[in-house]
Design an enzyme around this catalytic site. Structure first.
Site, PDB file in Angstrom:
ATOM      1  N   HIS A 461       0.832  -1.205   0.000  1.00 39.37           N
ATOM      2  CA  HIS A 461       0.000   0.000   0.000  1.00 39.37           C
ATOM      3  C   HIS A 461       0.868   1.257   0.000  1.00 39.37           C
ATOM      4  CE1 HIS A 461      -3.613   2.429   1.242  1.00 39.37           C
ATOM      5  NE2 HIS A 461      -2.653   3.196   1.751  1.00 39.37           N
ATOM      6  N   GLU A 462       1.782   1.328   0.950  1.00 39.71           N
ATOM      7  CA  GLU A 462       2.623   2.527   1.055  1.00 39.71           C
ATOM      8  C   GLU A 462       3.537   2.658  -0.164  1.00 39.71           C
ATOM      9  OE1 GLU A 462       1.870   4.743   3.078  1.00 39.71           O
ATOM     10  OE2 GLU A 462       0.547   3.516   4.324  1.00 39.71           O
ATOM     11  N   HIS A 465       1.743   4.483  -2.865  1.00 39.61           N
ATOM     12  CA  HIS A 465       1.885   5.935  -2.703  1.00 39.61           C
ATOM     13  C   HIS A 465       3.243   6.408  -3.225  1.00 39.61           C
ATOM     14  CE1 HIS A 465      -1.732   6.945  -0.545  1.00 39.61           C
ATOM     15  NE2 HIS A 465      -1.469   6.186   0.503  1.00 39.61           N
ATOM     16  N   HIS A 468       3.370   6.795  -6.882  1.00 34.09           N
ATOM     17  CA  HIS A 468       2.659   8.001  -7.299  1.00 34.09           C
ATOM     18  C   HIS A 468       3.593   9.210  -7.241  1.00 34.09           C
ATOM     19  CE1 HIS A 468      -1.570  10.121  -6.984  1.00 34.09           C
ATOM     20  NE2 HIS A 468      -0.975  10.335  -8.139  1.00 34.09           N
TER      21      HIS A 468
END
Length: 671
Positions: A461-462, A465, A468
């Protein structure tokens, strides 16, 4: 001597020279950087030339370079490696920074220039990205109160300054409660615990200076303890301490702080002409209105609660068979859910965990990024802010893309949770700069460090990010990377979680810590089959938190947030054996700052998109389909906030999604 925070950093990739920066450098560096930024802003506001995009908007984009350097370093260490000095500095800096940025946003001469450009924007010949930056800059000034005058202007400044202080106090109180509490375990108390939990408890005892193993309030320790300890009395003690964070009375109690924050937010919204803070906050998000948020949450709540109620009946029956004639309690749920999972899916987490080594899961996240986007990761040997941190240079076709830093282990100096931040964001103006991105987690230390499946999901998940940030390709820093609508920012992170469930990824990287053998096919299938296990519980605890957050901000501020929390939970029929994921006194997403205030729903809003977006890969050539990967980078990961979020998603998928894919992905869809 020159302050190292204000020097040009002659380090690899201009990374902060952590080995020469001391806590004594922060305050003088901040004073100097604030003064420089003030001068830059004054020069823009009083410029003799007529307003232009270059001398106003681009000048604002370029201003504050030294301030950005100081704050990026300070807030990195304040969150991930705090100490009493840094906590004191944070309390000092909060009102100073709030006043500084409030002074900018209320600068009438500066706003006049921005407003003049906005009113004549159609004559300026701007490109799409410039037009977007102008709109966001103008909107930011208006929403910050730049159009207010007199007493209202003065009051807005007071509100911002006070909110900054309260947010810092809330965070530090929570950290203090988490740091102070631990429960010593005698050798008999370890009975029934898997070896990895015992090892983690012993390591935590060493870190606390205790004479033996302990349970702390770190999620990576307390959750497995609640899952595996057969001692109901110890589970109850640990659980009650966990949910009492921020509500223990005394100086670290957050309840009065939460009430004041909500009152000030409502007053702020009223000053700006909005009925409620939720109306103000959601105006710029994809959801737009509180009603749209509530509709989404309630469409998921009903099937989730039905599933949770059915699961609760099963768990209560298991408890009775153990001879416990009592109601199923929140400290019972994880223990009996784990026993049920082991029975129904023949899946023992103690047997599973050795296959999820931290280093192998990091390698898996990198390998997926390489297959999807062509990224390569090379370890860097550079000074960082803590010995636990490690760094990699990220390249593509030999070209430098970013620096990625991972800080994975729990410690007393680190706030709880997991997060991604950029010490430097990608931009091309005023000069090209590659991003420096950090993932911070709170995994239990070990040799080797072993993750639960949920931990591995957090890591992916991290890293979503981080991608991105790393793949951002825009001109202006203000729209770079994760500078997007709050209910869009979780799309890349939640989407990337799906690659952890791809069988070929697990087959390659989930290998046993001792034998090196790959995860057996039957165990792999059990993992995948169990991916929606206990989803009623997980969805209920999340949606309840999101509904309480929305209720706090949609209407008059509650005099007593705890009463409001109870009112909301009673109204929706909260199952008694499940608690909110984040109760009010430790709801840092909502009260540590404005980021997720009236916006905790955004994880689910993004999940509607991430379920649909991964389906696009499955409908094409599979998880690593090159055309879908290219489209994902082109339309979402590289674009930052350069376009409206809905437009970006439609460009990727051709349409906006419905809630059906989410319900199906969570196993909550009607058969």
């Amino acid at each position: 001597m020159t302050n190292p925070l204000l020097q040009d950093w002659a380090t690899p990739f201009q990374i902060a020279p952590f080995d020469v920066i001391s806590d004594a450098d922060f305050a003088p560096a901040l004073d100097t950087a604030l003064a420089a930024h003030r001068s830059e802003i004054d020069a823009i506001a009083t410029c003799d030339e007529a307003p232009s995009f270059a001398n106003t908007i681009e000048a604002l984009e370029a201003a504050g370079a030294d301030l950005d350097k100081v704050l990026s370093v300070f807030f990195t260490v304040a969150g991930a490696d705090s100490n009493p000095t840094r906590e004191d500095l944070q309390r000092q800096f909060s009102p100073i920074l709030a006043a500084h940025f409030s002074e900018i946003s209320s600068n009438k001469a500066l706003f006049s220039r921005v407003n003049a450009l906005w009113e004549t924007r159609e004559t300026l010949g701007l490109g799409p990205e410039q037009d977007r930056v102008l709109m966001l800059t103008h909107r930011g000034f208006v929403r910050a109160g730049a159009a207010l005058t007199g007493a209202e202007d003065a009051r807005m400044k007071e509100i911002k300054a006070r909110l900054a202080v309260l947010g810092t106090e809330f965070t530090q109180n929570l950290l203090a409660d988490e740091r102070a509490w631990f429960m010593p375990l005698a050798e008999d108390d370890l009975e029934g615990l898997p070896e990895f939990v015992v090892d983690t408890a012993r390591a935590a005892g060493d870190e606390k200076g205790a004479d033996g193993p302990v349970v702390t309030l770190s999620r990576s320790l307390i959750v497995p303890f609640l899952q595996f300890s057969p001692r109901r009395d110890l589970r109850k003690t640990a659980f009650e301490a966990w949910v009492a964070r921020g509500a223990n009375g005394g100086q670290t109690d957050n309840r009065a702080i939460a009430a004041e924050i909500l009152s000030l937010r409502q007053e702020r919204a009223k000053l700006l002409g909005y009925e409620s803070f939720a109306d103000f906050k959601l105006e710029t998000e994809m959801a737009k209105t509180p009603a749209a948020v509530r509709d989404l949450l309630m469409s998921v709540w009903e099937p989730a609660r039905a599933q949770a109620d059915a699961d609760a009946a099963r768990l209560a029956e298991m408890m009775r068979k153990d001879g416990i004639n009592d109601d199923l309690a929140p400290w019972d749920w994880r223990y009996y859910a784990e026993k049920r999972r082991a029975a129904e899916h023949d899946l023992d987490e103690a047997e599973l965990k050795p296959y999820f080594q931290l280093d192998r899961m990091i390698a898996a996240s990198f390998a997926c990024a390489q297959r999807l986007f062509g990224l390569q990761f090379k370890p860097l040997d550079i000074p960082l802010y803590h010995p636990d941190c490690r760094a990699w240079e990220v390249t593509r076709n030999g070209e430098h893309i970013a620096v990625f830093i991972g800080d994975y282990f729990a410690r007393g100096s680190k706030r709880s949770g997991a997060w991604c931040s950029a010490m430097r964001s990608q931009a091309k103006f005023p000069k090209p700069q590659a991003p420096i991105v950090i993932n911070v987690c709170n995994f239990a230390k070990g040799d080797p460090a072993l993750l639960s499946y949920d931990d591995a999901r957090t890591l992916f998940h991290e890293f979503g990010h981080a991608l991105h940030q790393m793949l951002s390709d825009v001109t202006y820093e203000s729209i770079s990377g994760t500078s997007v609508a709050r209910d869009f920012v979780e799309l890349p992170s939640q989407l990337y979680e799906h690659w952890l469930d791809v069988p070929e990824v697990l087959s390659e990287f989930a290998v046993h810590a001792e034998t090196g053998a790959p995860i057996p096919p039957d165990m792999l299938q059990k993992v995948l089959d169990a991916s929606t296990f206990d989803m009623g519980f997980q969805t209920v605890e999340y949606v309840a938190s999101a509904l309480v957050d929305l209720a706090f901000h949609d209407g008059p501020a509650p005099a007593d947030p705890m009463d409001k929390q109870r009112e909301v939970l009673d109204a929706i029929g909260m199952p008694p054996a499940i608690t909110m994921r984040h109760a009010t006194p430790h709801f840092a997403h909502v009260f540590a700052g404005d980021g997720y205030s009236s916006g905790y729903y955004s994880y689910m809003w993004s999940e509607v998109m991430d379920a649909d977006a991964f389906a696009a890969f499955e409908e094409a050539g599979g998880a690593f389909d090159p055309e879908r990967a290219s489209a994902l980078e082109r339309h979402i990961l590289s674009t930052g906030g350069s376009s409206d979020a809905a437009e970006l998603y439609i460009a990727f998928r051709g349409r906006l999604p419905g809630v059906d894919a989410l319900l199906k992905g969570r196993g909550l869809a009607a058969e």
